[in-house]
Design a protein around this motif. Structure first.
Motif, PDB file in Angstrom:
ATOM      1  N   SER A  78     -20.370   6.673   7.270  1.00  0.00           N
ATOM      2  CA  SER A  78     -19.127   5.904   7.399  1.00  0.00           C
ATOM      3  C   SER A  78     -19.390   4.501   6.856  1.00  0.00           C
ATOM      4  CB  SER A  78     -18.670   5.834   8.865  1.00  0.00           C
ATOM      5  OG  SER A  78     -19.535   4.997   9.604  1.00  0.00           O
ATOM      6  N   THR A  79     -18.448   3.612   7.069  1.00  0.00           N
ATOM      7  CA  THR A  79     -18.601   2.219   6.620  1.00  0.00           C
ATOM      8  C   THR A  79     -18.189   1.303   7.778  1.00  0.00           C
ATOM      9  OG1 THR A  79     -16.330   1.777   5.908  1.00  0.00           O
ATOM     10  CG2 THR A  79     -17.721   3.016   4.357  1.00  0.00           C
ATOM     11  N   PRO A  80     -18.522   0.001   7.674  1.00  0.00           N
ATOM     12  CA  PRO A  80     -18.081  -0.924   8.735  1.00  0.00           C
ATOM     13  C   PRO A  80     -16.568  -0.957   8.889  1.00  0.00           C
ATOM     14  CG  PRO A  80     -19.800  -1.942   7.415  1.00  0.00           C
ATOM     15  CD  PRO A  80     -19.411  -0.667   6.700  1.00  0.00           C
ATOM     16  N   GLY A  81     -15.839  -0.457   7.860  1.00  0.00           N
ATOM     17  CA  GLY A  81     -14.378  -0.379   7.961  1.00  0.00           C
ATOM     18  C   GLY A  81     -13.929   0.333   9.226  1.00  0.00           C
ATOM     19  N   ALA A  82     -14.775   1.220   9.735  1.00  0.00           N
ATOM     20  CA  ALA A  82     -14.446   1.960  10.964  1.00  0.00           C
ATOM     21  C   ALA A  82     -14.062   1.016  12.100  1.00  0.00           C
ATOM     22  CB  ALA A  82     -15.634   2.821  11.391  1.00  0.00           C
ATOM     23  N   ARG A  83     -14.601  -0.197  12.063  1.00  0.00           N
ATOM     24  CA  ARG A  83     -14.397  -1.122  13.190  1.00  0.00           C
ATOM     25  C   ARG A  83     -13.677  -2.411  12.785  1.00  0.00           C
ATOM     26  NH1 ARG A  83     -18.725  -1.065  16.800  1.00  0.00           N
ATOM     27  NH2 ARG A  83     -17.764  -2.945  17.641  1.00  0.00           N
ATOM     28  N   LEU A  84     -13.230  -2.490  11.504  1.00  0.00           N
ATOM     29  CA  LEU A  84     -12.625  -3.747  11.039  1.00  0.00           C
ATOM     30  C   LEU A  84     -11.126  -3.770  11.324  1.00  0.00           C
ATOM     31  CD1 LEU A  84     -14.316  -4.379   7.583  1.00  0.00           C
ATOM     32  CD2 LEU A  84     -14.842  -5.428   9.788  1.00  0.00           C
ATOM     33  N   PRO A  85     -10.599  -4.934  11.703  1.00  0.00           N
ATOM     34  CA  PRO A  85      -9.163  -5.028  11.935  1.00  0.00           C
ATOM     35  C   PRO A  85      -8.360  -5.169  10.640  1.00  0.00           C
ATOM     36  CG  PRO A  85     -10.210  -7.140  12.356  1.00  0.00           C
ATOM     37  CD  PRO A  85     -11.311  -6.186  12.023  1.00  0.00           C
ATOM     38  N   GLY A  86      -8.983  -5.394   9.514  1.00  0.00           N
ATOM     39  CA  GLY A  86      -8.242  -5.660   8.280  1.00  0.00           C
ATOM     40  C   GLY A  86      -8.061  -7.151   8.108  1.00  0.00           C
ATOM     41  N   PRO A  87      -7.209  -7.606   7.172  1.00  0.00           N
ATOM     42  CA  PRO A  87      -6.267  -6.808   6.399  1.00  0.00           C
ATOM     43  C   PRO A  87      -6.912  -6.185   5.154  1.00  0.00           C
ATOM     44  CG  PRO A  87      -5.995  -9.128   5.837  1.00  0.00           C
ATOM     45  CD  PRO A  87      -7.068  -9.059   6.896  1.00  0.00           C
ATOM     46  N   GLY A  88      -6.248  -5.160   4.637  1.00  0.00           N
ATOM     47  CA  GLY A  88      -6.606  -4.624   3.324  1.00  0.00           C
ATOM     48  C   GLY A  88      -7.489  -3.386   3.349  1.00  0.00           C
ATOM     49  N   TYR A  89      -7.802  -2.866   4.547  1.00  0.00           N
ATOM     50  CA  TYR A  89      -8.736  -1.733   4.612  1.00  0.00           C
ATOM     51  C   TYR A  89      -8.111  -0.500   5.246  1.00  0.00           C
ATOM     52  CZ  TYR A  89     -12.114  -5.463   3.893  1.00  0.00           C
ATOM     53  OH  TYR A  89     -12.791  -6.535   3.387  1.00  0.00           O
ATOM     54  N   MET A  90      -6.800  -0.410   5.240  1.00  0.00           N
ATOM     55  CA  MET A  90      -6.116   0.613   6.049  1.00  0.00           C
ATOM     56  C   MET A  90      -6.666   2.028   5.822  1.00  0.00           C
ATOM     57  SD  MET A  90      -3.756   0.900   8.318  1.00  0.00           S
ATOM     58  CE  MET A  90      -2.099   0.306   8.406  1.00  0.00           C
ATOM     59  N   GLY A  91      -6.724   2.485   4.558  1.00  0.00           N
ATOM     60  CA  GLY A  91      -7.203   3.848   4.293  1.00  0.00           C
ATOM     61  C   GLY A  91      -8.673   3.992   4.630  1.00  0.00           C
ATOM     62  N   LEU A  99       0.841  -1.204   0.000  1.00  0.00           N
ATOM     63  CA  LEU A  99       0.000   0.000   0.000  1.00  0.00           C
ATOM     64  C   LEU A  99       0.876   1.254   0.000  1.00  0.00           C
ATOM     65  CD1 LEU A  99      -3.008   0.991   0.281  1.00  0.00           C
ATOM     66  CD2 LEU A  99      -2.610   1.038   2.757  1.00  0.00           C
ATOM     67  N   SER A 100       0.631   2.155  -0.974  1.00  0.00           N
ATOM     68  CA  SER A 100       1.428   3.390  -0.996  1.00  0.00           C
ATOM     69  C   SER A 100       0.872   4.382   0.025  1.00  0.00           C
ATOM     70  CB  SER A 100       1.393   4.020  -2.395  1.00  0.00           C
ATOM     71  OG  SER A 100       0.112   4.560  -2.646  1.00  0.00           O
ATOM     72  N   LEU A 101       1.728   5.302   0.439  1.00  0.00           N
ATOM     73  CA  LEU A 101       1.301   6.349   1.376  1.00  0.00           C
ATOM     74  C   LEU A 101       0.167   7.167   0.758  1.00  0.00           C
ATOM     75  CD1 LEU A 101       1.686   8.007   3.977  1.00  0.00           C
ATOM     76  CD2 LEU A 101       3.455   9.310   2.786  1.00  0.00           C
ATOM     77  N   GLU A 102       0.262   7.448  -0.540  1.00  0.00           N
ATOM     78  CA  GLU A 102      -0.758   8.261  -1.224  1.00  0.00           C
ATOM     79  C   GLU A 102      -2.113   7.545  -1.209  1.00  0.00           C
ATOM     80  OE1 GLU A 102       2.299   7.555  -2.473  1.00  0.00           O
ATOM     81  OE2 GLU A 102       3.100   9.546  -2.015  1.00  0.00           O
ATOM     82  N   ASP A 103      -2.094   6.238  -1.497  1.00  0.00           N
ATOM     83  CA  ASP A 103      -3.365   5.497  -1.504  1.00  0.00           C
ATOM     84  C   ASP A 103      -3.957   5.397  -0.101  1.00  0.00           C
ATOM     85  OD1 ASP A 103      -3.324   5.180  -4.209  1.00  0.00           O
ATOM     86  OD2 ASP A 103      -2.559   3.118  -4.181  1.00  0.00           O
ATOM     87  N   TYR A 104      -3.083   5.302   0.895  1.00  0.00           N
ATOM     88  CA  TYR A 104      -3.552   5.273   2.293  1.00  0.00           C
ATOM     89  C   TYR A 104      -4.186   6.609   2.672  1.00  0.00           C
ATOM     90  CZ  TYR A 104      -3.013   5.928   7.337  1.00  0.00           C
ATOM     91  OH  TYR A 104      -3.237   6.250   8.657  1.00  0.00           O
TER      92      TYR A 104
END
Ligand code: NAP
Length: 266
Positions: A143-156, A104-109
């Motif tokens: 917002s989205t459930p991403g707010a509470r997900l540990p990942g992986p793959g959802y950092m941004g 994951l790039s800093l820009e995409d994050y």
């Protein structure tokens, strides 16, 4: 007598799936709608639907990341309507999900974090002045459930959604004494929205490709992971927004309406 007779609502991102659905639902309840978003033709489609159903809507193309443009528009709305009662920020931007941290790039994050926190700050600030002047108002965020997900793959997405929920809670504290309620709506993925051209189609496609399935198949899998074994509909999101913006939810502020069909439970 309708729920929102004499009320004025501003929706940013009103040409989109959720923004459009909420605009139609608010208009059905008697609100005068001010539709704002990036593409005039998409706003005009929603305004035409509202007018055809007997409602009132004015559509204005603006960049919800441009503070001066949003301030000017809010001032114009308040002058025409005599105030601003309800605001929803429903803008959505395609961003990277599904990429492992190592790649994951800093820009995409950073992109979803800066975009969603910036636009929600700008739009809340623009409408809050007018709501404070009248001693009442409701600001809705998404917002989205991403707010509470540990990942992986959802950092941004995870940090952006958690930030919008934190902003909403903090704004409720900033604005409560002025009679302004702030509530964040957190729907799970809405299959109809992706099918209708939401940016979520572009967000989900690379993840579905990685898994070797279609977006529809990926969302069907996500539905299986909820307690209700399905995902939310646009009508459910829109009608929840109606409830939250209405006096029926008058005691609610600083909270998150969890429309995840039981994917997340408190
Ligand atoms: N759909 C879902 O499954 C889902 C689930 C949970 C949360 N959410 C959240 O709900 C929000 C809306 O989602 P959606 O599915 O309705 O998205 P959408 O259909 O893609 O609509 C987003 C709208 O925002 C507009 N927009 C983007 N950048 C803008 C800017 N700088 N200024 C003004 N308008 C701008 C877009 O304009 P254009 O018309 O020019 O593209 C589009 O009309 C997003 O924040 C998303 O994270 C969505």
């Amino acid at each position: 007598m309708l729920l929102f007779d004499d009320k004025c609502a501003v929706i940013y991102g009103a040409g989109g799936a959720i923004g459009g659905a909420v605009a139609r639902a608010f208009a059905r309840e008697g609100a005068k709608l001010f539709l704002a978003g990036r593409t005039q033709s998409r706003l005009d489609t929603v305004a035409a639907d509202i007018a055809a159903a007997g409602g009132l809507a004015e559509a204005t193309a603006l960049d919800a990341l441009d503070a001066s443009a949003v301030e000017r528009h809010a001032d114009d709305v308040a002058r025409k309507a005599g105030g601003i009662d309800i605001a929803l920020n429903a803008i959505g931007v395609a961003h990277v999900q599904g990429t492992p941290f190592a790649d994951l790039s800093l820009e995409d994050y950073e992109f979803p974090i800066t975009t969603y926190t910036r636009t929600n700050f700008i739009t809340a600030k623009a409408v809050a002045r007018h709501m404070a002047a009248q001693g009442s108002g409701v600001i809705l965020t998404l917002s989205t459930p991403g707010a509470r997900l540990p990942g992986p793959g959802y950092m941004g997405n995870c940090v952006a959604s958690a930030a919008v929920e934190a902003m909403s809670r903090h704004l409720a504290g900033e604005l409560g004494a002025q009679g302004i309620r702030v509530i964040c709506i957190r729907p799970h993925a809405i299959p109809e929205a992706a099918a209708a051209g939401s940016h979520t189609q572009a967000v989900f496609k690379p993840m579905a490709d990685r898994a070797g399935v279609t977006v529809e198949q990926m969302l069907a899998g996500a539905a299986g992971g909820t307690l209700l074994k399905r995902l939310p509909t646009l009508d459910e999101v829109a009608n929840t927004a109606v409830f939250l913006a209405s006096g029926y939810a008058g005691a609610m502020t600083g909270t998150v309406a969890n429309l995840s069909c039981g994917f997340l439970v408190d």
